[in-house]
Design a protein around this motif. Sequence first.
Motif, PDB file in Angstrom:
ATOM      1  N   UNK A  60       0.829  -1.201   0.000  1.00  0.00           N
ATOM      2  CA  UNK A  60       0.000   0.000   0.000  1.00  0.00           C
ATOM      3  C   UNK A  60       0.866   1.253   0.000  1.00  0.00           C
ATOM      4  N   UNK A  61       0.299   2.319  -0.521  1.00  0.00           N
ATOM      5  CA  UNK A  61       0.909   3.643  -0.398  1.00  0.00           C
ATOM      6  C   UNK A  61       0.095   4.434   0.617  1.00  0.00           C
ATOM      7  N   UNK A  62       0.793   5.098   1.544  1.00  0.00           N
ATOM      8  CA  UNK A  62       0.164   5.864   2.616  1.00  0.00           C
ATOM      9  C   UNK A  62       0.462   7.339   2.392  1.00  0.00           C
ATOM     10  N   UNK A  63      -0.585   8.149   2.263  1.00  0.00           N
ATOM     11  CA  UNK A  63      -0.427   9.556   1.919  1.00  0.00           C
ATOM     12  C   UNK A  63      -0.950  10.456   3.039  1.00  0.00           C
ATOM     13  N   UNK A  64      -0.226  11.525   3.312  1.00  0.00           N
ATOM     14  CA  UNK A  64      -0.676  12.597   4.196  1.00  0.00           C
ATOM     15  C   UNK A  64      -0.499  13.933   3.484  1.00  0.00           C
ATOM     16  N   UNK A  65      -1.479  14.800   3.646  1.00  0.00           N
ATOM     17  CA  UNK A  65      -1.393  16.146   3.077  1.00  0.00           C
ATOM     18  C   UNK A  65      -0.413  16.974   3.905  1.00  0.00           C
ATOM     19  N   UNK A  66       0.409  17.746   3.230  1.00  0.00           N
ATOM     20  CA  UNK A  66       1.350  18.651   3.898  1.00  0.00           C
ATOM     21  C   UNK A  66       1.136  20.077   3.384  1.00  0.00           C
ATOM     22  N   UNK A  67       1.403  21.066   4.238  1.00  0.00           N
ATOM     23  CA  UNK A  67       1.335  22.451   3.797  1.00  0.00           C
ATOM     24  C   UNK A  67       0.083  23.167   4.251  1.00  0.00           C
ATOM     25  N   UNK A  68      -0.187  24.293   3.614  1.00  0.00           N
ATOM     26  CA  UNK A  68      -1.329  25.121   3.965  1.00  0.00           C
ATOM     27  C   UNK A  68      -1.782  25.914   2.753  1.00  0.00           C
ATOM     28  N   UNK A  69      -2.864  26.635   2.913  1.00  0.00           N
ATOM     29  CA  UNK A  69      -3.471  27.344   1.793  1.00  0.00           C
ATOM     30  C   UNK A  69      -2.569  28.466   1.278  1.00  0.00           C
ATOM     31  N   UNK A  70      -1.841  29.124   2.172  1.00  0.00           N
ATOM     32  CA  UNK A  70      -0.997  30.251   1.760  1.00  0.00           C
ATOM     33  C   UNK A  70       0.263  29.798   1.034  1.00  0.00           C
ATOM     34  N   UNK A  71       0.913  28.756   1.555  1.00  0.00           N
ATOM     35  CA  UNK A  71       2.189  28.307   0.975  1.00  0.00           C
ATOM     36  C   UNK A  71       2.026  27.187  -0.039  1.00  0.00           C
ATOM     37  N   UNK A  72       0.829  26.622  -0.112  1.00  0.00           N
ATOM     38  CA  UNK A  72       0.570  25.535  -1.042  1.00  0.00           C
ATOM     39  C   UNK A  72       0.631  24.176  -0.361  1.00  0.00           C
ATOM     40  N   UNK A  73       0.053  23.191  -1.026  1.00  0.00           N
ATOM     41  CA  UNK A  73      -0.030  21.835  -0.470  1.00  0.00           C
ATOM     42  C   UNK A  73       0.823  20.867  -1.274  1.00  0.00           C
TER      43      UNK A  73
END
Length: 391
Positions: A60-73
């Motif tokens: 499996x591949x495990x993904x987490x979102x990083x970042x924020x709306x101002x600096x980008x994701x």
Amino acid sequence: MKARILRYLKHIFLTLAVILPCLILFGLSQGATANYGTQQYFMDWHNDGPYVFYETDSTVSIHHVQGNRDDGFELKTETHSLIGAPIASTFYNPDSSQFEVSLAAQFTTPPAVYNDGSSILAISDIEGNYRAFRDFLIHHSVIDTNLKWTFGNGHLVLPGDFVDRGAYVTQVLWFIHYLEQAARQHGGQVHFIIGNHELKAMHGNTGSASEKYTYIASFLNRQQHDLTGPDSYIGRWLESKNALERINGHLFVHGGIHPDFAESELSIGEVNTIIRSGYRRAYFPRAEGDEHELLHSGRTGPCWYRGYFKENLEQEQVTAALDKFGAKDVIVGHTLQHRVKTHFEGKVIAIDVKHPSDHEMNWPHGASEGLLIEGADYYRLREDGSRKALK
């Protein structure tokens, strides 16, 4: 003329003074709320996840979102073999908390019938509100503040609609998976029973989902329906669940049991197998008819039925359908109530209430409730940890 105008305005004012409170009361009785804003942290998606997809049957591949709306994701992605039971972390940003889940190599469908005399706590229709769900379980000693299982060999029953609407569906689903593992270590059981919104998610119908998940899917370079699709870990986990279960003589189902079931020859296990065959196919009426239409229909199926509250049923009809499954009563969600309460001389217990939203500011705010069954005693559980005898 002036006096006539004033009388006219007075009549309008008096009419509105009578009608508006009635409209407000009617709206409240139907679960209406007034939204006056969104919590500031709604767009804080840093570390949101995990979003887990199969690369092969054992990887499996495990993904987490990083970042924020101002600096980008961007995405943080790891690939793991399921043979080693890898750990996936789940983050809840509003209070900076997290928990970890061991990923299973495969899923097995749980039994549909249990007879052990253990206590039962049920809560339904959380709809993506993780904090409301977690805090309710803490207040009623199912878990402690460190999320450790404290309900012993008890049954935690979750009769559907834990997805859609709210912004923390990911956290809610992984939390249920976490609770399953925690309960088993102490001889307890968690029963996640499929509701109509879980069905919709598996069908690819995302119309009731939070807008957040449109963007999350985009970050993942996928479509929103893929988040619970057949290639997702959570999607396959959902596929393994039952649509109805009988626990210590109490039948748990999201919507209800149509009275025509009284004439059925099908067992609980067979009913679950038939309904499960439609988890990935949205129901539609067939021109040639279908012997299983009663189970799949959006009007009569156990995940959808609202007849206890919308039809003029007789007590005998309700009792006969329960007798078919050897049940003393049925516990349902799906149809909103002011509070947990009984119907049909205690044969139907309705537990769907308006829970507080994790991310929306609403009036009324909502208050979680649930049901506790200890032997022959039934209790209405309140958000603050108190309880009141139900019947």
